[in-house]
Design a protein around this motif. Structure first.
Motif, PDB file in Angstrom:
ATOM      1  N   ALA A  58      90.855  -0.089 100.906  1.00  5.79           N
ATOM      2  CA  ALA A  58      89.603   0.490 101.718  1.00  5.79           C
ATOM      3  C   ALA A  58      89.193   1.573 100.309  1.00  5.79           C
ATOM      4  O   ALA A  58      87.537   0.942  99.809  1.00  5.79           O
ATOM      5  CB  ALA A  58      89.386   1.729 102.350  1.00  5.79           C
ATOM      6  N   ASN A  59      89.627   2.608  99.638  1.00  4.40           N
ATOM      7  CA  ASN A  59      89.263   2.793  98.656  1.00  4.40           C
ATOM      8  C   ASN A  59      89.933   2.369  97.353  1.00  4.40           C
ATOM      9  O   ASN A  59      89.526   1.950  96.365  1.00  4.40           O
ATOM     10  CB  ASN A  59      89.289   4.077  98.320  1.00  4.40           C
ATOM     11  N   ILE A  80      85.109   3.438 107.046  1.00  4.25           N
ATOM     12  CA  ILE A  80      84.154   2.842 106.058  1.00  4.25           C
ATOM     13  C   ILE A  80      84.077   1.368 106.949  1.00  4.25           C
ATOM     14  O   ILE A  80      83.439   0.333 106.443  1.00  4.25           O
ATOM     15  CB  ILE A  80      85.576   2.786 104.746  1.00  4.25           C
ATOM     16  N   GLU A  81      85.786   0.816 107.998  1.00  3.11           N
ATOM     17  CA  GLU A  81      85.182  -0.022 108.349  1.00  3.11           C
ATOM     18  C   GLU A  81      83.184  -0.123 109.322  1.00  3.11           C
ATOM     19  O   GLU A  81      83.131   1.415 109.713  1.00  3.11           O
ATOM     20  CB  GLU A  81      86.307  -0.136 109.348  1.00  3.11           C
ATOM     21  N   HIS A 123      90.911   3.304 108.110  1.00  8.37           N
ATOM     22  CA  HIS A 123      91.512   3.606 110.105  1.00  8.37           C
ATOM     23  C   HIS A 123      92.467   4.553 110.003  1.00  8.37           C
ATOM     24  O   HIS A 123      92.917   5.624 111.458  1.00  8.37           O
ATOM     25  CB  HIS A 123      91.716   2.368 110.726  1.00  8.37           C
TER      26      HIS A 123
ATOM     27  N   PHE B   6      87.545  -7.642  99.461  1.00  8.59           N
ATOM     28  CA  PHE B   6      87.520  -6.046  99.380  1.00  8.59           C
ATOM     29  C   PHE B   6      86.550  -5.525  99.179  1.00  8.59           C
ATOM     30  O   PHE B   6      85.797  -5.094  99.294  1.00  8.59           O
ATOM     31  CB  PHE B   6      88.959  -6.102  98.268  1.00  8.59           C
ATOM     32  N   ASN B   9      83.622  -6.532 102.297  1.00  8.11           N
ATOM     33  CA  ASN B   9      84.740  -5.068 103.412  1.00  8.11           C
ATOM     34  C   ASN B   9      84.012  -4.079 103.310  1.00  8.11           C
ATOM     35  O   ASN B   9      83.554  -3.620 104.374  1.00  8.11           O
ATOM     36  CB  ASN B   9      85.872  -5.645 103.377  1.00  8.11           C
ATOM     37  N   ARG B  10      83.879  -3.541 101.422  1.00  4.74           N
ATOM     38  CA  ARG B  10      83.020  -2.417 101.836  1.00  4.74           C
ATOM     39  C   ARG B  10      81.915  -2.119 101.010  1.00  4.74           C
ATOM     40  O   ARG B  10      80.936  -0.682 100.771  1.00  4.74           O
ATOM     41  CB  ARG B  10      84.347  -1.373 100.597  1.00  4.74           C
ATOM     42  N   HIS B  59      88.971  -7.924 108.629  1.00  4.16           N
ATOM     43  CA  HIS B  59      87.653  -7.573 108.479  1.00  4.16           C
ATOM     44  C   HIS B  59      86.748  -8.400 108.109  1.00  4.16           C
ATOM     45  O   HIS B  59      85.684  -8.161 108.237  1.00  4.16           O
ATOM     46  CB  HIS B  59      87.675  -6.208 107.010  1.00  4.16           C
TER      47      HIS B  59
END
Lengths: 273, 103
Positions: A58-59, A80-81, A123, B6, B9-10, B59
């Motif tokens: 995510a990051n 973030i989702e 999550h 990636f 998704n963000r 995702h």
């Protein structure tokens, strides 16, 4: 002050995102245990919650992947989702940047860390918070262990991270709660999603409850991948909590719920000297 | 390929741009012909077999509007059509006809 609470819990996105697809009785039993952990956490009257999680691209990504990272922001946004997909609304969660800075400085005496002033919770943090602090009002400091993109930090370094967390917490005046989140055996986001190796999980939890360092550190990534899937790499987060708490564990809930893709775990650990 | 997943998704703005003109966005990324074709077709099964990390892929499947059961089925279909996963740690360990999560 130091640690006033320690525990571990599952964070699989299906726990909230696919809630209605689970057997109702199994889901409610698990949710009760999870909310019960939140009540125990609140009763310890922490001023901040450190949550050791396993991030999922995510990051942090393979262009620059830290083995360990600690958040140093004044606040964090999550999830973030897609909130609808996860079943958790997007919120802003307070951080504690001055405490992050102090913890990071102390931890760096023994562990090389990355740190981040920008961090969006996925999550891995949001599912636990949705049960433990559902008003999202307790300041959170996230800690991440790379369990996603090999090469991964060896298990003994996850233990060292936990020791560093404890030492840093001991030197802080704040009342600190510590929660580790991760699956035990699971094969998330693959066609095998829902597969769980229950005997493997129960043996891991036995070692975790008795805080048997040698037994916990004896797992190999090759064996874990074979027996517990790529999701099993997340035992690093759980091991770090045992290292920090130095106590004995108690499992409040363990049961595989296939649609949640994990053996749903809620456990606490006493704080040892 | 994973870098594209990636990024999308963000980034809601990139998601909007991809809905408008996916091939133009994909030109920004280093992709093999097979990867580009799979992404343009939204072929989750082939993207999976090519080695996409599942945490990214699930995702992207949701972004494409794919329900969970269909996502699991698409990956199994990908392995049936294209063979085992070629890279990464998100390989399939169960039988092709196995329904692990009762789906």
């Amino acid at each position: 002050m130091s640690l006033v609470f320690a525990g571990i819990c599952s964070h699989a996105p299906g726990i909230t995102g696919r809630a209605q697809m689970a057997d109702q009785a199994m889901r409610e039993e698990f949710y009760r245990a999870y909310h019960g952990m939140g009540e125990a956490l609140a009763a310890a009257q922490p001023e901040v919650l450190i949550i050791v999680a396993a991030e999922h691209f995510a990051n942090f990504f393979m262009n620059n992947m830290p083995a360990f990272a600690v958040g140093m922001a004044g606040s964090y946004e999550g999830p973030i989702e897609d909130p609808q997909w996860l079943g958790i609304p997007r919120v802003t969660i307070p951080g504690n940047a001055p405490l992050s800075l102090r913890l990071i400085r102390d931890m760096m005496q023994t562990v090389d860390l990355s740190y981040a002033e920008e961090w969006k919770f996925d999550h891995g943090v949001m599912v636990p918070l949705s049960f433990l602090t559902p008003r999202y009002d307790l300041p959170v400091i996230p800690v991440n262990i790379n369990c996603q993109g090999p090469p991964l930090a060896p298990l003994h370094r996850a233990w060292a991270l936990g020791e560093a967390l404890r030492r840093a917490a001991d030197s802080s005046p704040e009342r600190i709660a510590l929660v580790g989140t991760g699956g035990i055996s699971h094969w998330p986001a693959t066609p095998d999603s829902g597969r769980v190796n229950e005997p493997w999980d129960r043996e891991f939890l036995r070692r975790w409850q008795s805080n048997d360092k040698a037994a916990m550190l004896s797992y190999t990534d090759e064996g874990t991948y074979r027996e517990a899937g790529q999701g099993g790499f997340e035992i690093r987060t759980l091991i770090s909590i045992a290292a920090a708490a130095r106590g004995q564990g108690r499992v409040q809930h363990y049961r595989p719920i296939p649609i949640f893709a994990v053996g749903c775990t809620v456990a606490t650990m006493s704080i040892g000297a | 390929m994973q870098k594209f997943l990636f990024d999308i998704n963000r980034d809601p703005e990139l998601q909007r741009q991809c809905r408008a003109d996916l091939p133009a966005i994909l030109k920004r990324y280093e992709l093999s012909g097979e990867e580009r074709g799979a992404l343009e077709a939204g072929d989750i099964g082939l993207i999976y077999v090519l080695g996409a990390n599942g945490q990214l892929l699930m995702h992207y499947a949701a972004f494409l509007g794919m329900p969970w059961a269909d996502y699991l089925g698409a990956m199994r279909s990908g392995v049936t059509r294209h063979g085992p996963v070629r890279a990464g740690v998100y390989s399939m360990t169960t039988r092709l006809d196995e329904k692990v999560a009762d789906l």
